[in-house]
Motif scaffolding. Structure first.
Motif, PDB file in Angstrom:
ATOM      1  N   LEU A  34     -12.011   5.676   7.800  1.00  0.00           N
ATOM      2  CA  LEU A  34     -11.241   6.911   7.933  1.00  0.00           C
ATOM      3  C   LEU A  34     -10.410   7.114   6.669  1.00  0.00           C
ATOM      4  O   LEU A  34      -9.562   6.291   6.335  1.00  0.00           O
ATOM      5  N   GLU A  35     -10.697   8.183   5.965  1.00  0.00           N
ATOM      6  CA  GLU A  35      -9.957   8.485   4.746  1.00  0.00           C
ATOM      7  C   GLU A  35      -9.662   9.977   4.718  1.00  0.00           C
ATOM      8  O   GLU A  35     -10.582  10.793   4.641  1.00  0.00           O
ATOM      9  N   PRO A  36      -8.372  10.345   4.804  1.00  0.00           N
ATOM     10  CA  PRO A  36      -8.046  11.768   4.825  1.00  0.00           C
ATOM     11  C   PRO A  36      -8.277  12.428   3.469  1.00  0.00           C
ATOM     12  O   PRO A  36      -8.336  11.750   2.441  1.00  0.00           O
ATOM     13  N   ASP A  37      -8.425  13.735   3.507  1.00  0.00           N
ATOM     14  CA  ASP A  37      -8.554  14.513   2.275  1.00  0.00           C
ATOM     15  C   ASP A  37      -7.275  14.395   1.459  1.00  0.00           C
ATOM     16  O   ASP A  37      -6.211  14.075   2.009  1.00  0.00           O
ATOM     17  N   PRO A  38      -7.338  14.684   0.159  1.00  0.00           N
ATOM     18  CA  PRO A  38      -6.113  14.675  -0.646  1.00  0.00           C
ATOM     19  C   PRO A  38      -5.076  15.612  -0.025  1.00  0.00           C
ATOM     20  O   PRO A  38      -5.412  16.664   0.514  1.00  0.00           O
ATOM     21  N   GLY A  39      -3.826  15.191  -0.068  1.00  0.00           N
ATOM     22  CA  GLY A  39      -2.760  15.992   0.528  1.00  0.00           C
ATOM     23  C   GLY A  39      -2.409  15.553   1.937  1.00  0.00           C
ATOM     24  O   GLY A  39      -1.560  16.163   2.587  1.00  0.00           O
ATOM     25  N   ALA A  40      -3.063  14.491   2.434  1.00  0.00           N
ATOM     26  CA  ALA A  40      -2.777  13.987   3.782  1.00  0.00           C
ATOM     27  C   ALA A  40      -2.809  12.460   3.777  1.00  0.00           C
ATOM     28  O   ALA A  40      -3.395  11.850   2.888  1.00  0.00           O
ATOM     29  N   VAL A  41      -2.156  11.869   4.756  1.00  0.00           N
ATOM     30  CA  VAL A  41      -2.198  10.416   4.971  1.00  0.00           C
ATOM     31  C   VAL A  41      -2.375  10.175   6.460  1.00  0.00           C
ATOM     32  O   VAL A  41      -2.234  11.091   7.279  1.00  0.00           O
ATOM     33  N   LEU A  42      -2.681   8.948   6.818  1.00  0.00           N
ATOM     34  CA  LEU A  42      -2.792   8.582   8.229  1.00  0.00           C
ATOM     35  C   LEU A  42      -1.463   8.021   8.713  1.00  0.00           C
ATOM     36  O   LEU A  42      -0.831   7.224   8.023  1.00  0.00           O
ATOM     37  N   LEU A  43      -1.048   8.443   9.877  1.00  0.00           N
ATOM     38  CA  LEU A  43       0.142   7.922  10.548  1.00  0.00           C
ATOM     39  C   LEU A  43      -0.352   7.145  11.763  1.00  0.00           C
ATOM     40  O   LEU A  43      -1.108   7.674  12.576  1.00  0.00           O
ATOM     41  N   ARG A  59      -3.149   5.045   3.471  1.00  0.00           N
ATOM     42  CA  ARG A  59      -4.018   5.949   2.710  1.00  0.00           C
ATOM     43  C   ARG A  59      -5.401   6.054   3.340  1.00  0.00           C
ATOM     44  O   ARG A  59      -6.051   7.082   3.246  1.00  0.00           O
ATOM     45  N   SER A  60      -5.838   4.975   3.970  1.00  0.00           N
ATOM     46  CA  SER A  60      -7.117   4.989   4.689  1.00  0.00           C
ATOM     47  C   SER A  60      -7.152   3.797   5.636  1.00  0.00           C
ATOM     48  O   SER A  60      -6.288   2.916   5.575  1.00  0.00           O
ATOM     49  N   ALA A  61      -8.152   3.776   6.515  1.00  0.00           N
ATOM     50  CA  ALA A  61      -8.270   2.698   7.495  1.00  0.00           C
ATOM     51  C   ALA A  61      -9.744   2.442   7.799  1.00  0.00           C
ATOM     52  O   ALA A  61     -10.566   3.354   7.745  1.00  0.00           O
ATOM     53  N   ILE A  62     -10.029   1.205   8.116  1.00  0.00           N
ATOM     54  CA  ILE A  62     -11.366   0.823   8.566  1.00  0.00           C
ATOM     55  C   ILE A  62     -11.231   0.415  10.029  1.00  0.00           C
ATOM     56  O   ILE A  62     -10.391  -0.407  10.373  1.00  0.00           O
ATOM     57  N   VAL A  63     -12.032   1.043  10.880  1.00  0.00           N
ATOM     58  CA  VAL A  63     -11.953   0.794  12.315  1.00  0.00           C
ATOM     59  C   VAL A  63     -13.271   0.204  12.786  1.00  0.00           C
ATOM     60  O   VAL A  63     -14.341   0.716  12.461  1.00  0.00           O
ATOM     61  N   GLU A  64     -13.168  -0.888  13.521  1.00  0.00           N
ATOM     62  CA  GLU A  64     -14.340  -1.459  14.165  1.00  0.00           C
ATOM     63  C   GLU A  64     -13.906  -1.890  15.559  1.00  0.00           C
ATOM     64  O   GLU A  64     -12.769  -1.690  15.948  1.00  0.00           O
ATOM     65  N   VAL A  68      -8.117  -2.245  13.843  1.00  0.00           N
ATOM     66  CA  VAL A  68      -7.915  -1.233  12.806  1.00  0.00           C
ATOM     67  C   VAL A  68      -7.342  -1.957  11.592  1.00  0.00           C
ATOM     68  O   VAL A  68      -6.282  -2.577  11.675  1.00  0.00           O
ATOM     69  N   TYR A  69      -8.024  -1.886  10.462  1.00  0.00           N
ATOM     70  CA  TYR A  69      -7.601  -2.524   9.228  1.00  0.00           C
ATOM     71  C   TYR A  69      -7.055  -1.447   8.312  1.00  0.00           C
ATOM     72  O   TYR A  69      -7.779  -0.544   7.914  1.00  0.00           O
ATOM     73  N   THR A  70      -5.764  -1.519   8.003  1.00  0.00           N
ATOM     74  CA  THR A  70      -5.144  -0.483   7.179  1.00  0.00           C
ATOM     75  C   THR A  70      -5.305  -0.811   5.701  1.00  0.00           C
ATOM     76  O   THR A  70      -5.322  -1.973   5.302  1.00  0.00           O
ATOM     77  N   ILE A  71      -5.401   0.227   4.895  1.00  0.00           N
ATOM     78  CA  ILE A  71      -5.515   0.085   3.445  1.00  0.00           C
ATOM     79  C   ILE A  71      -4.347   0.833   2.815  1.00  0.00           C
ATOM     80  O   ILE A  71      -4.116   2.004   3.105  1.00  0.00           O
ATOM     81  N   LYS A  72      -3.589   0.124   1.962  1.00  0.00           N
ATOM     82  CA  LYS A  72      -2.384   0.656   1.312  1.00  0.00           C
ATOM     83  C   LYS A  72      -1.377   1.136   2.357  1.00  0.00           C
ATOM     84  O   LYS A  72      -0.867   2.253   2.286  1.00  0.00           O
ATOM     85  N   ALA A  73      -1.071   0.276   3.310  1.00  0.00           N
ATOM     86  CA  ALA A  73      -0.124   0.619   4.376  1.00  0.00           C
ATOM     87  C   ALA A  73       1.309   0.576   3.847  1.00  0.00           C
ATOM     88  O   ALA A  73       1.650  -0.265   3.020  1.00  0.00           O
ATOM     89  N   TYR A 103      -2.889   9.668  13.417  1.00  0.00           N
ATOM     90  CA  TYR A 103      -2.678  11.094  13.199  1.00  0.00           C
ATOM     91  C   TYR A 103      -2.883  11.411  11.721  1.00  0.00           C
ATOM     92  O   TYR A 103      -2.589  10.577  10.860  1.00  0.00           O
ATOM     93  N   LEU A 104      -3.347  12.607  11.429  1.00  0.00           N
ATOM     94  CA  LEU A 104      -3.365  13.115  10.060  1.00  0.00           C
ATOM     95  C   LEU A 104      -2.056  13.856   9.849  1.00  0.00           C
ATOM     96  O   LEU A 104      -1.720  14.752  10.622  1.00  0.00           O
ATOM     97  N   VAL A 105      -1.304  13.460   8.843  1.00  0.00           N
ATOM     98  CA  VAL A 105      -0.035  14.135   8.546  1.00  0.00           C
ATOM     99  C   VAL A 105      -0.051  14.554   7.081  1.00  0.00           C
ATOM    100  O   VAL A 105      -0.670  13.899   6.236  1.00  0.00           O
ATOM    101  N   PRO A 106       0.647  15.645   6.761  1.00  0.00           N
ATOM    102  CA  PRO A 106       0.674  16.088   5.364  1.00  0.00           C
ATOM    103  C   PRO A 106       1.433  15.105   4.477  1.00  0.00           C
ATOM    104  O   PRO A 106       2.393  14.483   4.905  1.00  0.00           O
TER     105      PRO A 106
END
Length: 119
Positions: A34-43, A59-64, A68-73, A103-106
């Motif tokens: 899961l990687e949001p478009d530029p201008g958004a981050v995951l909450l 900034r992104s996450a890997i889910v299996e 949930v493995y967070t990247i740049k948390a 959640y996707l947040v700006p």
């Protein structure tokens, strides 16, 4: 008025719901990036009864199936008077095993600024 609403303000729906370690909603062979478009981050939030707690932003996450493995948390840090905020990056990536909502947040200005300047 619907539950979770404040005078016409609807609570946003999660972008992704992780049901907890070993969830059967995700096939054993499936891995989601899961990687949001530029201008958004995951909450990422954790619900305890009727209260939702912020665990972190990322900034992104890997889910299996097992987590949930967070990247740049990072978390939000601020001065005692709450006038200045900045991202406080976690020392290592975070693996979450319990049930969480994503959640996707700006993207906000505080997410790019450095820590407080020494006085």
């Amino acid at each position: 008025m619907a539950a979770g609403c404040v005078k016409g303000l609807m609570k946003p729906r999660p972008f992704f719901e992780f049901g907890g370690r070993g969830t059967r909603a995700i096939r054993p062979s499936k891995i989601l990036h899961l990687e949001p478009d530029p201008g958004a981050v995951l909450l990422i939030t954790k619900r305890v009864r009727a209260v939702e707690f912020v665990l972190c932003y990322c900034r992104s996450a890997i889910v299996e199936r097992w987590g949930v493995y967070t990247i740049k948390a990072f978390r939000r840090a601020c001065t005692p008077d709450l006038r200045r905020s900045w991202p406080c990056y976690l020392e290592s990536e975070l693996m979450i095993f319990h049930q969480v909502d994503l959640y996707l947040v700006p993207h906000e200005a505080w997410m790019e600024t450095g820590g407080p300047s020494p006085s």
